[in-house]
Design an enzyme around this catalytic site. Sequence first.
Site, PDB file in Angstrom:
ATOM      1  N   LYS A 111      92.815  83.754 -64.581  1.00  0.00           N
ATOM      2  CA  LYS A 111      93.336  82.318 -63.909  1.00  0.00           C
ATOM      3  C   LYS A 111      94.748  82.088 -64.026  1.00  0.00           C
ATOM      4  CE  LYS A 111      88.653  80.052 -63.688  1.00  0.00           C
ATOM      5  NZ  LYS A 111      88.015  78.947 -64.234  1.00  0.00           N
ATOM      6  N   LYS A 193      83.671  90.724 -58.796  1.00  0.00           N
ATOM      7  CA  LYS A 193      82.706  89.732 -58.776  1.00  0.00           C
ATOM      8  C   LYS A 193      82.654  88.959 -57.698  1.00  0.00           C
ATOM      9  CE  LYS A 193      83.315  86.146 -61.169  1.00  0.00           C
ATOM     10  NZ  LYS A 193      83.467  84.926 -62.259  1.00  0.00           N
ATOM     11  N   LYS A 196      83.218  82.075 -55.230  1.00  0.00           N
ATOM     12  CA  LYS A 196      83.446  80.982 -54.226  1.00  0.00           C
ATOM     13  C   LYS A 196      84.699  80.810 -53.730  1.00  0.00           C
ATOM     14  CE  LYS A 196      82.215  77.993 -57.501  1.00  0.00           C
ATOM     15  NZ  LYS A 196      80.979  77.321 -58.596  1.00  0.00           N
TER      16      LYS A 196
HETATM   17  P1  TYM Z   1      80.326  79.029 -63.405  1.00  0.00           P
HETATM   18  O1  TYM Z   1      80.072  77.554 -62.756  1.00  0.00           O
HETATM   19  O2  TYM Z   1      81.697  79.734 -62.756  1.00  0.00           O
HETATM   20  O3  TYM Z   1      79.048  79.726 -62.838  1.00  0.00           O
HETATM   21  C1  TYM Z   1      77.714  79.107 -63.278  1.00  0.00           C
HETATM   22  C2  TYM Z   1      76.874  80.469 -63.742  1.00  0.00           C
HETATM   23  O4  TYM Z   1      76.892  81.447 -62.725  1.00  0.00           O
HETATM   24  C3  TYM Z   1      76.981  82.868 -63.162  1.00  0.00           C
HETATM   25  N1  TYM Z   1      77.779  83.572 -62.392  1.00  0.00           N
HETATM   26  C4  TYM Z   1      77.277  84.864 -61.847  1.00  0.00           C
HETATM   27  N2  TYM Z   1      76.329  85.566 -62.198  1.00  0.00           N
HETATM   28  C5  TYM Z   1      76.204  86.847 -61.349  1.00  0.00           C
HETATM   29  N3  TYM Z   1      77.073  87.020 -60.537  1.00  0.00           N
HETATM   30  C6  TYM Z   1      78.122  86.176 -60.292  1.00  0.00           C
HETATM   31  N4  TYM Z   1      78.872  86.898 -59.307  1.00  0.00           N
HETATM   32  C7  TYM Z   1      78.513  85.092 -60.670  1.00  0.00           C
HETATM   33  N5  TYM Z   1      79.114  84.086 -60.655  1.00  0.00           N
HETATM   34  C8  TYM Z   1      78.758  83.156 -61.530  1.00  0.00           C
HETATM   35  C9  TYM Z   1      77.956  82.259 -64.515  1.00  0.00           C
HETATM   36  O5  TYM Z   1      77.774  83.598 -65.443  1.00  0.00           O
HETATM   37  C10 TYM Z   1      77.442  81.236 -65.127  1.00  0.00           C
HETATM   38  O6  TYM Z   1      76.462  81.327 -65.955  1.00  0.00           O
HETATM   39  N6  TYM Z   1      82.091  78.039 -67.851  1.00  0.00           N
HETATM   40  C11 TYM Z   1      81.018  78.173 -67.118  1.00  0.00           C
HETATM   41  C12 TYM Z   1      80.266  77.032 -67.178  1.00  0.00           C
HETATM   42  C13 TYM Z   1      79.657  76.304 -68.385  1.00  0.00           C
HETATM   43  C14 TYM Z   1      78.672  76.624 -69.375  1.00  0.00           C
HETATM   44  C15 TYM Z   1      78.759  76.040 -70.359  1.00  0.00           C
HETATM   45  C16 TYM Z   1      77.760  77.765 -69.151  1.00  0.00           C
HETATM   46  C17 TYM Z   1      80.406  75.220 -69.157  1.00  0.00           C
HETATM   47  N7  TYM Z   1      80.107  75.088 -70.490  1.00  0.00           N
HETATM   48  C18 TYM Z   1      78.058  76.127 -71.523  1.00  0.00           C
HETATM   49  C19 TYM Z   1      77.015  77.944 -70.368  1.00  0.00           C
HETATM   50  C20 TYM Z   1      76.871  77.263 -71.404  1.00  0.00           C
HETATM   51  C21 TYM Z   1      81.288  78.563 -65.790  1.00  0.00           C
HETATM   52  O7  TYM Z   1      82.271  78.290 -65.352  1.00  0.00           O
HETATM   53  O8  TYM Z   1      80.287  78.927 -65.102  1.00  0.00           O
END
Ligand code: TYM
Length: 328
Positions: A111, A193, A196
Amino acid sequence: KKTVFSGVQPSGALTIGNYIGAIKRWVPLQDDYNCYYCVVDQHAITVPQEPKNLRKNTLDILALLMACGINPEKSTLFIQSHAPEHAELAWVLNTITYMGQLNRMTQFKDKSKKSEENLNAALFTYPVLMAADILLYQTDLVPVGQDQKQHLELARDLAERFNNRYSDTFKVPDPLIGEFGARIMSLQDPSVKMSKSDSDENGFILILDDQAAIRRKIKRAVTDSIGEVSYNDEQPGIKNLLNIYSSFSGEGIDTIVEKYRGRGYGDFKKDLEEIVVEGLSPIQEKFKTIRNDKTYLEEIYKKGAQKASNEARKTLRKVYKKIGFIPR
Ligand code: TYM
């Protein structure tokens, strides 16, 4: 009952990567665990957000989680900023986090390369807030996609460090990462990956994409010239489509491979279109109904905030006591 915590950022529409890697897997956990599912608006503001869009996206994601099967009668569904304990614990955890650890976070490195002009401090300490999210609820399991694994390791590490320095306070959480589908790849470049924020919108399918868009994106998905549906690393495009197929149809990879033996990619892709369209359309229908009912949504997130905050406060009180803060 053991506790599950997971979160999703309200930074735009969700992809089928988010769905397959995380949200779809949250649903069955609700029957056996005490689940907390959180829309992490405080994480989202680590990159610039238009306030109007953030407001809309937060409510969209709440409604979408319910449309995907998160049941607010079973789970605690809430908005991160509604439970102030998250930011409060993050501050304390910042004091036991080494700069070097945060410097090694691959997501931060990625990032920061992309947004050099907006390298803010919160983007750097983001994983500490995520650790706070998890540790506040004495969480046993954290169902996430592969990309969150390193952040989970930090959360474990901070829990152990705090426990060693003071005394047993936090449960050390385990990640729950699927064997298949934990990393759904871009349909245009299966070496990255699905995200969005991809500038090429053919690279991702959104949960709320209409039929025509879903079909078009699958038709255009990059494959290879081998011409045999098979699950291996030499065919990363097909491998990715197989993971998507399997997740939506519930069939094992072997069964699917067997079904398309000796047939071309055309048949496979056509069926995949059907399966994805059919899988997403009931979610899209439910989304519309829930999203339009503002009063209901508000009721849900208010109830969720109260439950979450009550639980979180218990852990935070212990933490404050141990570090020597005077109770008020
Ligand atoms: P975020 O919002 O980017 O994504 C949400 C969840 O989707 C999963 N994910 C994917 N899984 C498979 N293939 C992909 N291409 C893909 N893109 C996204 C992510 O692994 C995630 O599980 N930091 C986290 C949010 C968060 C969180 C937490 C998660 C904040 N606090 C505490 C668990 C526990 C995030 O940015 O996810």
